[in-house]
Design a protein around this motif. Structure first.
Motif, PDB file in Angstrom:
ATOM      1  N   ALA A  91      79.115 -54.970 -91.852  1.00 25.91           N
ATOM      2  CA  ALA A  91      79.789 -54.821 -90.553  1.00 25.91           C
ATOM      3  C   ALA A  91      78.687 -54.666 -89.511  1.00 25.91           C
ATOM      4  O   ALA A  91      77.723 -53.927 -89.708  1.00 25.91           O
ATOM      5  N   ARG A  92      78.796 -55.426 -88.414  1.00 26.81           N
ATOM      6  CA  ARG A  92      77.828 -55.341 -87.322  1.00 26.81           C
ATOM      7  C   ARG A  92      78.431 -54.447 -86.235  1.00 26.81           C
ATOM      8  O   ARG A  92      79.550 -54.731 -85.778  1.00 26.81           O
ATOM      9  N   LEU A  93      77.684 -53.399 -85.866  1.00 26.89           N
ATOM     10  CA  LEU A  93      78.257 -52.354 -85.005  1.00 26.89           C
ATOM     11  C   LEU A  93      77.572 -52.219 -83.645  1.00 26.89           C
ATOM     12  O   LEU A  93      78.042 -51.471 -82.794  1.00 26.89           O
ATOM     13  N   SER A 131      81.857 -56.475 -85.434  1.00 24.05           N
ATOM     14  CA  SER A 131      81.718 -57.908 -85.750  1.00 24.05           C
ATOM     15  C   SER A 131      81.610 -58.057 -87.271  1.00 24.05           C
ATOM     16  O   SER A 131      80.905 -57.302 -87.936  1.00 24.05           O
ATOM     17  N   MET A 132      82.349 -59.050 -87.779  1.00 25.68           N
ATOM     18  CA  MET A 132      82.199 -59.442 -89.186  1.00 25.68           C
ATOM     19  C   MET A 132      81.578 -60.838 -89.217  1.00 25.68           C
ATOM     20  O   MET A 132      81.831 -61.625 -90.109  1.00 25.68           O
ATOM     21  N   GLY A 133      80.823 -61.136 -88.173  1.00 28.52           N
ATOM     22  CA  GLY A 133      80.350 -62.498 -87.948  1.00 28.52           C
ATOM     23  C   GLY A 133      81.205 -63.163 -86.890  1.00 28.52           C
ATOM     24  O   GLY A 133      80.983 -64.299 -86.488  1.00 28.52           O
ATOM     25  N   ASN A 134      82.244 -62.434 -86.469  1.00 21.08           N
ATOM     26  CA  ASN A 134      83.078 -62.826 -85.336  1.00 21.08           C
ATOM     27  C   ASN A 134      83.544 -61.541 -84.652  1.00 21.08           C
ATOM     28  O   ASN A 134      83.601 -60.490 -85.259  1.00 21.08           O
ATOM     29  N   PRO A 135      83.834 -61.623 -83.357  1.00 18.96           N
ATOM     30  CA  PRO A 135      84.094 -60.387 -82.603  1.00 18.96           C
ATOM     31  C   PRO A 135      85.507 -59.852 -82.766  1.00 18.96           C
ATOM     32  O   PRO A 135      86.477 -60.621 -82.700  1.00 18.96           O
ATOM     33  N   VAL A 161      86.836 -50.822 -91.107  1.00 22.50           N
ATOM     34  CA  VAL A 161      85.567 -50.248 -90.638  1.00 22.50           C
ATOM     35  C   VAL A 161      85.810 -49.345 -89.431  1.00 22.50           C
ATOM     36  O   VAL A 161      85.286 -48.225 -89.350  1.00 22.50           O
ATOM     37  N   ALA A 162      86.649 -49.807 -88.515  1.00 26.13           N
ATOM     38  CA  ALA A 162      86.937 -49.008 -87.309  1.00 26.13           C
ATOM     39  C   ALA A 162      87.600 -47.685 -87.681  1.00 26.13           C
ATOM     40  O   ALA A 162      87.220 -46.613 -87.162  1.00 26.13           O
ATOM     41  N   ALA A 163      88.560 -47.733 -88.603  1.00 27.45           N
ATOM     42  CA  ALA A 163      89.275 -46.501 -89.004  1.00 27.45           C
ATOM     43  C   ALA A 163      88.323 -45.533 -89.709  1.00 27.45           C
ATOM     44  O   ALA A 163      88.352 -44.324 -89.462  1.00 27.45           O
ATOM     45  N   GLY A 167      76.442 -51.052 -96.658  1.00 27.66           N
ATOM     46  CA  GLY A 167      77.204 -51.354 -95.436  1.00 27.66           C
ATOM     47  C   GLY A 167      77.970 -52.660 -95.507  1.00 27.66           C
ATOM     48  O   GLY A 167      78.539 -53.099 -94.503  1.00 27.66           O
ATOM     49  N   HIS A 168      77.979 -53.282 -96.715  1.00 30.11           N
ATOM     50  CA  HIS A 168      78.747 -54.533 -96.841  1.00 30.11           C
ATOM     51  C   HIS A 168      80.237 -54.210 -96.966  1.00 30.11           C
ATOM     52  O   HIS A 168      80.619 -53.151 -97.445  1.00 30.11           O
ATOM     53  N   VAL A 169      81.046 -55.180 -96.532  1.00 28.13           N
ATOM     54  CA  VAL A 169      82.500 -55.017 -96.596  1.00 28.13           C
ATOM     55  C   VAL A 169      83.042 -55.994 -97.647  1.00 28.13           C
ATOM     56  O   VAL A 169      82.794 -57.202 -97.539  1.00 28.13           O
ATOM     57  N   LEU A 170      83.718 -55.451 -98.652  1.00 26.96           N
ATOM     58  CA  LEU A 170      84.309 -56.286 -99.711  1.00 26.96           C
ATOM     59  C   LEU A 170      85.802 -56.441 -99.444  1.00 26.96           C
ATOM     60  O   LEU A 170      86.492 -55.461 -99.159  1.00 26.96           O
TER      61      LEU A 170
END
Ligand SMILES: N[C@H](CCC[C@H](N)C(=O)O)C(=O)O
Length: 282
Positions: A121-123, A153-157, A225-227, A255-258
């Motif tokens: 996740a990009r923060l 961002s997950m590679g998109n906003p 991620v936000a929650a 920090g990866h999201v599965l």
């Protein structure tokens, strides 16, 4: 009839036209994408996904992602599961590395579908991206009853708004306004989240370049991620979308999201030349 073979697939109702350009190059211009996306005159899709060869070390295929309005996206979680399922069924592989504009996504077969490592996740505000520096945990943007979102961002906003009742939000009213807010120089996907429990979130979405969809995989990742960043959920959560549930884990170690969920094929077809040779103003 000469034309272009395609598969019609979906992830929880988020639907795709999938083209396979591994053997021969396929170029789809934005106006052609818009024409194919038209649910009355074309085939209809939320995203068009083109599977292309790649020379990138460690990658098996490249996946190009076009929204219904013809704009490109760097990520499409539901679409990645579908492309991975299609190629793994074709090759017999149990894993696949899918390269997108946003990075390399490791996919593997899982009970009930496919697990995708969506990357980190990009923060940071420049990662989202935002037009100026801001605290991504509390973005200065609002519309109607929605305010104070989290930017991810997950590679998109994505802008994620927390609400007491997700069903009560007129998302087709506030969605387009927020998608085009000047805070988002590349526009944004707009998500609303209602916390049902520390392991369960309700998520609805207005997708950049598309509108309301039945599901958004990258959005479900961003919502989780936000929650978690807000202290409202644990690191593994079920996200309940209009079209069904996704299992999301924001892994502590890297920090990866599965993301785990289904990938289904509706039918195979042929895009006719008439559709592909669409007038440029389509
Ligand atoms: N449906 C996709 C998201 C597409 C995002 C696209 N609308 C964008 O411009 O970022 C998903 O499952 O992640």
């Amino acid at each position: 009839m000469d034309g272009l073979p395609f598969w019609k697939m979906h992830g929880l109702g988020n639907d795709f036209v999938v083209l396979d350009a591994r053997e021969r190059p396929i170029t789809i211009h934005p106006d052609q994408a818009r024409r194919i996306a038209n649910r009355h005159r074309g085939v209809g899709f939320d995203q068009l996904l083109v599977i292309e060869p790649t020379q990138t070390p460690g990658a098996d295929v490249f996946m190009r992602i076009l929204n219904a309005d013809g704009t490109e996206s760097g990520a499409c979680g539901n679409g990645t599961r579908c492309v991975a399922a299609l190629v793994m069924a074709d090759t017999g592989a149990e894993t696949l590395a899918v390269e997108t504009r946003a990075g390399l996504l490791e996919c593997r077969t899982a009970p009930g579908g496919v697990t995708v490592d969506m990357g980190p996740a990009r923060l940071g505000w420049q990662d989202i991206p935002l037009a100026h520096e801001a605290d991504t945990l509390h973005l200065p943007v609002s519309s109607g009853a929605l305010s104070d979102p989290v930017g991810v961002s997950m590679g998109n906003p994505h802008a994620i708004f927390f609400v007491p009742d997700a069903e009560a939000v007129q998302i087709d009213g506030v969605g387009p306004v927020l998608e085009h807010d000047p805070l988002f120089p590349e526009r944004a996907n707009i998500g609303v989240v209602q916390v049902l429990g520390r392991d369960r979130l309700r998520y609805r979405v207005w997708e950049r370049g598309v509108g309301v969809t039945q599901a958004c995989g990258s959005g479900a990742c961003a919502g989780a991620v936000a929650a978690i960043r807000r202290g409202l959920a644990d690191r593994t959560v079920f996200v309940v979308l209009d079209g069904g549930d996704l299992l999301i884990e924001w892994r502590e170690s890297d920090g990866h999201v599965l993301m785990t969920g289904p990938a289904e094929t509706s039918f195979a077809g042929i895009l006719s030349r008439d559709l592909l040779d669409a007038p440029k103003d389509a």
